[in-house]
Design a protein around this motif. Structure first.
Motif, PDB file in Angstrom:
ATOM      1  N   TYR A 187     -16.291   2.364 -12.198  1.00 55.52           N
ATOM      2  CA  TYR A 187     -15.969   3.282 -11.105  1.00 55.52           C
ATOM      3  C   TYR A 187     -16.858   4.535 -11.183  1.00 55.52           C
ATOM      4  CZ  TYR A 187     -13.350   6.347 -14.285  1.00 55.52           C
ATOM      5  OH  TYR A 187     -12.978   7.202 -15.307  1.00 55.52           O
TER       6      TYR A 187
ATOM      7  N   TYR B 144     -16.766   8.714  -9.848  1.00 56.51           N
ATOM      8  CA  TYR B 144     -15.900   9.793  -9.336  1.00 56.51           C
ATOM      9  C   TYR B 144     -16.649  11.110  -9.527  1.00 56.51           C
ATOM     10  CZ  TYR B 144     -12.085  13.162  -9.155  1.00 56.51           C
ATOM     11  OH  TYR B 144     -11.288  14.249  -8.837  1.00 56.51           O
TER      12      TYR B 144
ATOM     13  N   PHE C 282      -5.794  11.127 -14.750  1.00 58.80           N
ATOM     14  CA  PHE C 282      -6.106   9.888 -14.024  1.00 58.80           C
ATOM     15  C   PHE C 282      -5.107   8.773 -14.368  1.00 58.80           C
ATOM     16  CE2 PHE C 282      -9.991  12.290 -14.601  1.00 58.80           C
ATOM     17  CZ  PHE C 282     -10.588  12.224 -13.364  1.00 58.80           C
ATOM     18  N   ARG C 283      -5.057   7.852 -13.448  1.00 59.67           N
ATOM     19  CA  ARG C 283      -4.233   6.646 -13.661  1.00 59.67           C
ATOM     20  C   ARG C 283      -5.041   5.449 -13.156  1.00 59.67           C
ATOM     21  NH1 ARG C 283      -0.214   3.139 -11.424  1.00 59.67           N
ATOM     22  NH2 ARG C 283       1.641   2.926 -12.761  1.00 59.67           N
TER      23      ARG C 283
ATOM     24  N   SER D 183      -2.770   5.629 -18.122  1.00 53.00           N
ATOM     25  CA  SER D 183      -2.984   6.981 -17.579  1.00 53.00           C
ATOM     26  C   SER D 183      -3.442   7.886 -18.717  1.00 53.00           C
ATOM     27  CB  SER D 183      -1.701   7.524 -16.934  1.00 53.00           C
ATOM     28  OG  SER D 183      -0.658   7.615 -17.894  1.00 53.00           O
TER      29      SER D 183
ATOM     30  N   LYS E 260      -7.306  -0.387  -9.487  1.00 52.22           N
ATOM     31  CA  LYS E 260      -7.015   0.813  -8.709  1.00 52.22           C
ATOM     32  C   LYS E 260      -7.166   2.030  -9.615  1.00 52.22           C
ATOM     33  CE  LYS E 260      -3.489   2.911  -5.739  1.00 52.22           C
ATOM     34  NZ  LYS E 260      -2.117   2.760  -5.170  1.00 52.22           N
ATOM     35  N   ILE E 261      -8.002   2.962  -9.186  1.00 53.30           N
ATOM     36  CA  ILE E 261      -8.239   4.198  -9.949  1.00 53.30           C
ATOM     37  C   ILE E 261      -7.724   5.373  -9.119  1.00 53.30           C
ATOM     38  CG2 ILE E 261      -9.922   5.606 -11.190  1.00 53.30           C
ATOM     39  CD1 ILE E 261      -9.790   2.768 -12.227  1.00 53.30           C
ATOM     40  N   GLU E 262      -6.930   6.253  -9.762  1.00 50.28           N
ATOM     41  CA  GLU E 262      -6.331   7.385  -9.044  1.00 50.28           C
ATOM     42  C   GLU E 262      -6.613   8.678  -9.814  1.00 50.28           C
ATOM     43  OE1 GLU E 262      -2.130   6.141  -7.546  1.00 50.28           O
ATOM     44  OE2 GLU E 262      -2.547   4.936  -9.344  1.00 50.28           O
TER      45      GLU E 262
ATOM     46  N   TYR F 266      -4.887  14.660  -4.378  1.00 47.97           N
ATOM     47  CA  TYR F 266      -4.788  13.301  -4.929  1.00 47.97           C
ATOM     48  C   TYR F 266      -5.852  12.415  -4.274  1.00 47.97           C
ATOM     49  CZ  TYR F 266      -3.105   8.469  -5.203  1.00 47.97           C
ATOM     50  OH  TYR F 266      -3.016   7.127  -5.368  1.00 47.97           O
TER      51      TYR F 266
ATOM     52  N   ASN G 298      -7.583   8.270  -4.454  1.00 42.54           N
ATOM     53  CA  ASN G 298      -7.661   6.917  -5.041  1.00 42.54           C
ATOM     54  C   ASN G 298      -8.786   6.147  -4.359  1.00 42.54           C
ATOM     55  OD1 ASN G 298      -5.901   6.684  -2.615  1.00 42.54           O
ATOM     56  ND2 ASN G 298      -5.891   4.527  -3.212  1.00 42.54           N
ATOM     57  N   ASN G 299      -9.221   5.078  -4.976  1.00 44.78           N
ATOM     58  CA  ASN G 299     -10.346   4.322  -4.431  1.00 44.78           C
ATOM     59  C   ASN G 299      -9.921   3.442  -3.268  1.00 44.78           C
ATOM     60  OD1 ASN G 299      -9.053   2.645  -6.731  1.00 44.78           O
ATOM     61  ND2 ASN G 299     -10.259   1.124  -5.627  1.00 44.78           N
TER      62      ASN G 299
END
Length: 210
Positions: free
Chosen positions: A34, A36, A43-44, A61, A104-106, A113, A115-116
């Motif tokens: 990923y 960012y 992150f989670r 997380s 899923k990356i948050e 907030y 997320n992808n």
């Protein structure tokens, strides 16, 4: 597997995954690359199963001081993170768990907030493990068993031949003894000490008494 992701506008997350992962030993390692470029500190990352991502398999997380993770009870899964990637390790997988999996990356904190967008996902194909029936190995090598069997068969035939030969000889000797039996008639006991031969007829003296 290397994935080059394009530059993003600020505060965006983009995820790339391998399209196919074949599992032959019930163990899979799925890498979620990923990018960012935001300001998030917490992150989670989670792994989801199915085309609609309905099942969350496991997650991890982290922030600058703490890491936590958990797994769905129906899966054996553990996540780990590194710079620009999250790794999900799965083990004891079954063929029924063959499906498409999404990362899923948050960015949880601070706001906003982020997320992808949904990636193309990875198809994890879990192959059936064939049941191997191991035949018991004989403690005696096959060539030794064959040799012993051959020797026993030879001696069995030899003993049989000797017995038949002995039986035929015994039968022949018994036949000759029957042919040469003494056929001379034996005279009655009362004819002993008589002067005439044993085969002469006995006179009847009662005929001269009158």
């Amino acid at each position: 597997f290397f994935t080059f992701l394009p530059p993003l506008p600020e505060n965006k997350i983009l995820v790339a995954q391998s399209p196919l992962l074949t599992v032959a030993n019930k163990t899979a390692t799925l890498v979620c690359n990923y990018t960012y470029n935001g300001t998030g500190k917490e992150f989670r990352a989670s792994l989801h199963k199915g085309t609609d991502s309905a099942v969350e398999v496991c997650f991890i997380s982290w922030n600058t001081t703490k890491i936590s993770s958990a797994s769905n009870k129906e899966f054996n899964c553990q996540g780990a993170y590194d710079k620009d990637k999250v790794i999900f390790n799965l083990w004891n997988m079954s063929a029924s768990q063959t499906d498409i999996y999404f990362c899923k990356i948050e960015a949880m904190y601070p706001p906003p907030y982020v997320n992808n967008e949904k990636s193309n996902g990875t198809v994890i194909h879990v192959q059936e493990t064939p049941i191997q029936i191991q035949e018991p190995q004989s403690a005696i090598p096959l060539w030794i068993m064959a040799t012993v069997t051959g020797v026993l068969a030879f001696y069995s035939m030899l003993i049989t031949a000797v017995f038949i030969n002995y039986w035929q000889k015994s039968k022949k000797n018994l036949y000759h003894q029957s042919d040469y039996m003494n056929m001379t008639p034996r005279h009655p006991p009362y004819q002993k000490n008589k002067g005439y031969p044993s085969y002469a007829p006995t006179r009847d003296y009662t005929a001269y008494r009158s």
